[in-house]
Design an enzyme around this catalytic site. Structure first.
Site, mmCIF file in Angstrom:
data_model
loop_
_atom_site.group_PDB
_atom_site.id
_atom_site.type_symbol
_atom_site.label_atom_id
_atom_site.label_comp_id
_atom_site.label_asym_id
_atom_site.label_seq_id
_atom_site.Cartn_x
_atom_site.Cartn_y
_atom_site.Cartn_z
ATOM 1 N N GLU A 84 -5.229 13.485 -1.646
ATOM 2 C CA GLU A 84 -4.240 13.086 -0.647
ATOM 3 C C GLU A 84 -3.359 14.251 -0.224
ATOM 4 O OE1 GLU A 84 -1.645 9.804 -1.676
ATOM 5 O OE2 GLU A 84 -0.993 9.700 0.409
ATOM 6 N N ASP A 111 -6.288 10.473 -5.762
ATOM 7 C CA ASP A 111 -4.900 10.165 -5.395
ATOM 8 C C ASP A 111 -4.044 10.395 -6.638
ATOM 9 O OD1 ASP A 111 -2.520 9.302 -4.392
ATOM 10 O OD2 ASP A 111 -3.306 7.461 -3.519
ATOM 11 N N ILE A 113 -0.805 10.139 -7.207
ATOM 12 C CA ILE A 113 0.069 8.977 -7.437
ATOM 13 C C ILE A 113 -0.225 7.978 -6.333
ATOM 14 C CG2 ILE A 113 2.399 8.079 -7.753
ATOM 15 C CD1 ILE A 113 3.408 10.881 -8.278
ATOM 16 N N ASP A 114 -0.789 6.838 -6.676
ATOM 17 C CA ASP A 114 -0.905 5.779 -5.681
ATOM 18 C C ASP A 114 0.249 4.817 -5.941
ATOM 19 O OD1 ASP A 114 -2.368 4.587 -3.444
ATOM 20 O OD2 ASP A 114 -2.496 2.886 -4.795
ATOM 21 N N THR A 116 3.562 6.033 -4.439
ATOM 22 C CA THR A 116 4.614 7.061 -4.508
ATOM 23 C C THR A 116 6.001 6.470 -4.247
ATOM 24 O OG1 THR A 116 3.059 8.795 -3.852
ATOM 25 C CG2 THR A 116 5.391 9.269 -3.540
ATOM 26 N N ASP A 239 -6.852 5.944 -1.439
ATOM 27 C CA ASP A 239 -6.156 4.719 -1.866
ATOM 28 C C ASP A 239 -7.134 3.724 -2.498
ATOM 29 O OD1 ASP A 239 -3.668 5.534 -0.741
ATOM 30 O OD2 ASP A 239 -4.308 4.835 1.228
HETATM 31 P P1 2AM Z 1 0.395 6.142 -1.728
HETATM 32 O O1 2AM Z 1 1.495 5.636 -2.529
HETATM 33 O O2 2AM Z 1 -0.599 6.940 -2.493
HETATM 34 O O3 2AM Z 1 0.857 6.916 -0.532
HETATM 35 C C1 2AM Z 1 0.863 0.640 0.236
HETATM 36 O O4 2AM Z 1 0.469 -0.670 0.129
HETATM 37 C C2 2AM Z 1 -0.340 1.549 0.122
HETATM 38 O O5 2AM Z 1 -0.369 2.380 1.257
HETATM 39 C C3 2AM Z 1 -0.308 2.471 -1.092
HETATM 40 O O6 2AM Z 1 -1.545 2.475 -1.733
HETATM 41 C C4 2AM Z 1 0.040 3.812 -0.498
HETATM 42 O O7 2AM Z 1 -0.490 4.902 -1.198
HETATM 43 C C5 2AM Z 1 -0.645 3.692 0.830
HETATM 44 N N1 2AM Z 1 -0.155 4.673 1.786
HETATM 45 C C6 2AM Z 1 1.019 5.298 1.804
HETATM 46 N N2 2AM Z 1 1.110 6.145 2.832
HETATM 47 C C7 2AM Z 1 -0.037 6.038 3.502
HETATM 48 C C8 2AM Z 1 -0.543 6.636 4.692
HETATM 49 N N3 2AM Z 1 0.174 7.513 5.384
HETATM 50 N N4 2AM Z 1 -1.780 6.286 5.096
HETATM 51 C C9 2AM Z 1 -2.501 5.390 4.403
HETATM 52 N N5 2AM Z 1 -2.065 4.776 3.269
HETATM 53 C C10 2AM Z 1 -0.857 5.100 2.826
HETATM 54 CA CA CA Z 2 -0.629 9.053 -3.159
#
Ligand code: 2AM
Ligand code: CA
Length: 294
Positions: A84, A111, A113-114, A116, A239
């Site tokens: 990511e 990923d 941290i999923d 964040t 994700d």
């Molecule tokens: P993340 O925390 O790794 O960014 C929220 O339900 C989900 O959307 C999380 O798995 C989050 O992952 C993801 N997410 C966050 N920002 C994103 C982005 N810009 N594009 C796609 N997914 C995203």
């Molecule tokens: Ca992430």
């Protein structure tokens, strides 16, 4: 005569550890990464945003991704890694990076941290997600939740496990008795209206809905039967790649929101125990919440 001792040549070449399998490498990297992340909760120093104030990144995301990359490349220096934090934000950039990455026989999708946003707020629902795509096929999926110390592991054709115990999706077939997970990526122009439309349609028909903020953990929860289904419009490959294999190897089903088979480029995802899958896909279609409307 100028003879070369092969043993000496070996010593001069870079040292590469080859004794561990792909899954062991993924588990080791996820465990180390998870411990680091957990130790940094509540101590974020550099909170940054990517596309918007909702799209967060921290120095921990970046540092952990570096660590995972190094660990994987120590074992497999010629493998490709799609992470990511290595891709510029935006669906077009992600699609381009994925097309490049697909050319490699061995592709790790990471990923660090999923969840964040949860991590930043101290809401204890986030994980590390690591998948291996070999010759175009999802082969290994590992998700580690450092808060609960839960390691979810799937290998293509060999099943899915949580701490060595076989994982299985739920047997629920009635929407009205189902607990469903979904989520809201930060995109408010495209993803939010689609996800809201689906929520409006599905919430009145099911027992409850949870939106925990980590797509990967929600997929792991489908795999282990804690929720019966999950959908989300607007995701990226990292994700969901590992979580998709977990669901498939636990006897569940994963498609896009139109019901077509999942591919690592799929952004609008439905995962379920199989029994309520058609209900979710049909409901999203009725609600115009598939993400394919525009
Ligand atoms: P993340 O925390 O790794 O960014 C929220 O339900 C989900 O959307 C999380 O798995 C989050 O992952 C993801 N997410 C966050 N920002 C994103 C982005 N810009 N594009 C796609 N997914 C995203
Ligand atoms: Ca992430």
């Amino acid at each position: 005569m100028n003879s070369v001792n092969p043993e000496n040549r070996k010593e001069r070449e870079p040292y590469v550890v080859t004794s561990k399998g792909y899954t062991a490498v993924a588990i080791n990297a996820a465990a180390k990464a998870g411990e680091w992340i957990k130790s940094r909760q509540g101590q974020v120093k550099e909170l940054g945003s990517k596309t918007s104030a909702q799209d967060l990144v921290t120095e921990v995301d970046k540092g952990v991704e570096q660590m995972i990359r190094r660990l994987i490349l120590t074992h497999y220096p010629d493998h490709a890694i799609l992470g990511e934090e290595g891709v510029e934000p935006g669906a077009d950039n992600v699609a381009f990076a994925l097309e490049e990455a697909r050319k490699h026989d061995y592709l790790w999708i990471v990923d660090p941290i999923d969840g964040t946003t949860n991590f930043v707020h101290g809401f204890p629902f986030y994980c590390v997600s690591i998948a291996l795509v070999a010759s175009g096929e999802l082969t290994v999926g590992v998700i580690y939740d450092p808060i609960r110390d839960e390691m979810f592991v799937a290998e293509k054709g060999k099943g899915a496990y949580m701490h060595g115990i076989p994982a299985a999706v739920s047997a629920e077939r009635e929407p009205g008795s189902s607990l469903i997970a979904m989520g809201f990526p930060p995109d408010r122009v495209f993803a939010q209206p689609a996800n809201m439309a689906g929520l409006q349609q599905i919430l009145p028909q099911v027992r409850g809905i949870r939106a925990g903020g980590s797509a990967a953990l929600h997929l792991a929860y489908v795999a282990i039967g804690r929720v019966d289904g999950y959908w989300e419009v607007g995701l990226s490959p990292w994700d969901c790649a590992a979580g998709v294999l977990l669901v498939q190897e636990s006897g569940g089903r994963v498609t896009d929101t139109l019901g077509k088979p999942y591919d690592i480029g799929t952004r609008h995802v439905v995962a379920s125990n199989g029994g309520i899958h058609d209900f979710l896909v049909t409901s999203l279609g009725e609600a115009k919440g598939t993400g394919f409307e525009s």
